[in-house]
Scaffold this active site. Structure first.
Site, PDB file in Angstrom:
ATOM      1  N   GLY A   1       0.868  -1.179   0.000  1.00  0.00           N
ATOM      2  CA  GLY A   1       0.000   0.000   0.000  1.00  0.00           C
ATOM      3  C   GLY A   1       0.899   1.221   0.000  1.00  0.00           C
TER       4      GLY A   1
ATOM      5  N   ASP B   1      -1.700   4.643  -6.192  1.00  0.00           N
ATOM      6  CA  ASP B   1      -0.255   4.537  -5.925  1.00  0.00           C
ATOM      7  C   ASP B   1       0.525   5.726  -6.444  1.00  0.00           C
ATOM      8  OD1 ASP B   1      -1.290   1.611  -5.891  1.00  0.00           O
ATOM      9  OD2 ASP B   1       0.623   1.650  -4.821  1.00  0.00           O
TER      10      ASP B   1
HETATM   11  O1  MRU Z   1       0.695  -4.098  -4.590  1.00  0.00           O
HETATM   12  P1  MRU Z   1       0.069  -3.380  -3.436  1.00  0.00           P
HETATM   13  O2  MRU Z   1      -0.716  -4.275  -2.531  1.00  0.00           O
HETATM   14  O3  MRU Z   1       1.076  -2.523  -2.703  1.00  0.00           O
HETATM   15  O4  MRU Z   1      -0.971  -2.366  -4.109  1.00  0.00           O
HETATM   16  C1  MRU Z   1      -1.659  -1.486  -3.289  1.00  0.00           C
HETATM   17  C2  MRU Z   1      -2.679  -0.665  -3.991  1.00  0.00           C
HETATM   18  O5  MRU Z   1      -2.809  -0.714  -5.188  1.00  0.00           O
HETATM   19  C3  MRU Z   1      -3.471   0.284  -3.147  1.00  0.00           C
HETATM   20  O6  MRU Z   1      -4.759   0.462  -3.675  1.00  0.00           O
HETATM   21  C4  MRU Z   1      -2.767   1.650  -3.141  1.00  0.00           C
HETATM   22  O7  MRU Z   1      -1.427   1.518  -2.761  1.00  0.00           O
HETATM   23  C5  MRU Z   1      -3.434   2.618  -2.239  1.00  0.00           C
HETATM   24  S1  MRU Z   1      -3.205   2.211  -0.529  1.00  0.00           S
HETATM   25  C6  MRU Z   1      -3.909   3.422   0.412  1.00  0.00           C
END
Ligand code: MRU
Length: 372
Positions: free
Chosen positions: A70, A257
């Site tokens: 995240g 992200d």
């Molecule tokens: O691969 P990840 O689990 O790190 O991806 C996370 C996401 O895509 C979330 O939606 C994003 O980081 C927003 S978290 C507040």
């Protein structure tokens, strides 16, 4: 490999209950020579276990392997990672530790490419560290990392407050991946909106996409919402369109992200498909993110770097082979939703709608300085 310890608390308490002590997703214990503790998210929902990151290599591995994930949580973790990385060098000359500061930041920056919060946090740590002396560098670095963590917590709370006004009593909302307390130092971004709406007494219901291939929706979002008593129903990703068609979803809220200056938003792979479906069914598509997720150096989403992950996550997910040997696989971990498909961006500084370069710059005035 980081040391692991069994988790001591059973339930996931709200950030309001935790106050500013922090803790469930990540926390620092001790003085500047203490250690970073992370809830190992790869074990959820089966097991709640902390890992203790005692070296910068442990921190890098935890980010890379999604033990912590995240965008905001990655940024906070990297900030503490700089403190961990600088611990062994305190007896060396100022030149040596300055060199080490650059090395540590570059190393942590190589863990994952898409979430801009990582680079944002490392830039802050580098800026603080560069202005320090050998006597004050460690306490100053820890202070800055704590500040980044506390700011993130406050931004989550403000996002919740702004976003809750957009949700209506008795309606159902779809979310994708996990943008909750597991993804931040606070109550999350998208999920913070649900928590705030529920705290205001609104009865809402959440559909959680399971989020192939790493199942952040099934393993993390449905677990987190259940712990917080938000009614949640798990869906396979391919079911969202049919649920919309039947009128069972009234809105979509996801995190992001990296958001470019024009509002194009990178988020977990599958978000773009959900946004297209939402537009086809005339359903609002909201993206909730703090200002630390905006990258004003990019005019549009076309140049957001998209992480490509190990094909084994698709062919052998969670240890079971589900595809023929040697099959060609594509595994982009993120996609970019164009601004025109986003009804509103929910930030800690307010709701931005319609999503245009001008409106973003107006709401995020200070952060947008230097935009192309
Ligand atoms: O691969 P990840 O689990 O790190 O991806 C996370 C996401 O895509 C979330 O939606 C994003 O980081 C927003 S978290 C507040």
């Amino acid at each position: 490999m980081a040391r692991s310890t069994k988790r001591s608390f059973e339930d996931l308490r709200s950030q309001a209950e935790l106050g500013n002590e922090g803790g469930r997703t990540l926390h620092w214990e001790g003085d500047p020579f203490g250690a970073l503790h992370l809830l190992d998210q790869t074990l959820l929902p089966i097991e709640e276990r902390d890992i203790v990151c005692a070296t910068v290599e442990d921190v890098w591995e935890a980010i890379k392997m999604l033990r912590v994930r995240g965008a905001p949580a990655i940024g906070v973790t990297a900030a503490y990672g700089v403190v961990v990385g600088m611990q062994p060098t305190m007896k060396s000359s100022p030149e040596k530790w300055r060199e080490r500061l650059n090395e540590v930041c570059e190393y942590l920056a190589s863990s994952r490419p898409t979430a801009v919060n990582l680079f944002w946090a490392l830039d802050r740590m580098k800026r603080i560290g560069s202005g320090c002396t050998v006597d004050n560098v460690m306490p100053r670095l820890l202070e800055e990392a704590r500040k980044i963590e506390h700011e993130d917590r406050d931004m989550c709370a403000a996002i919740g407050r702004h976003g809750a006004a957009l949700l209506a009593e008795g309606k159902s909302y779809l979310t994708h991946c996990n943008a909750g307390s597991l993804a931040t130092a606070g109550d999350g971004t998208a999920l913070s909106v649900f928590y705030a709406a529920a705290a205001q007494g609104k009865n809402i219901h959440v559909y959680a996409d399971e989020t192939r291939p790493l199942l952040q929706g099934a393993r993390l979002t449905s677990w987190e919402l259940k712990q917080r008593n938000i009614p949640v129903t798990l869906l396979c990703d391919s079911m969202a369109g049919w649920m919309m068609k039947q009128g069972r979803i009234q809105g979509v809220i996801t995190g992001a992200d990296r958001i470019a200056a024009n509002g194009d938003a990178a988020n977990k792979i599958g978000t773009y498909s959900v946004a297209v479906l939402a537009r086809a069914h005339d359903i609002p598509m909201y993206i909730a993110a703090p200002s630390s997720t905006f990258d004003f150096s990019l005019a549009s989403g076309a140049s957001i770097p998209i992480e490509e992950r190990d094909p084994q996550e698709i062919t052998n997910g969670f240890g079971k082979q589900t595809a023929p040997n040697g099959i060609a696989v594509a595994n982009p971990a993120f996609d970019v939703t164009p601004a025109e498909l986003i009804t509103a961006l929910i930030t800690e500084q307010g709701v931005i709608s319609p999503v245009t370069t001008e409106n973003i710059a107006r709401v995020l005035r200070d952060d947008a300085k230097g935009a192309p």
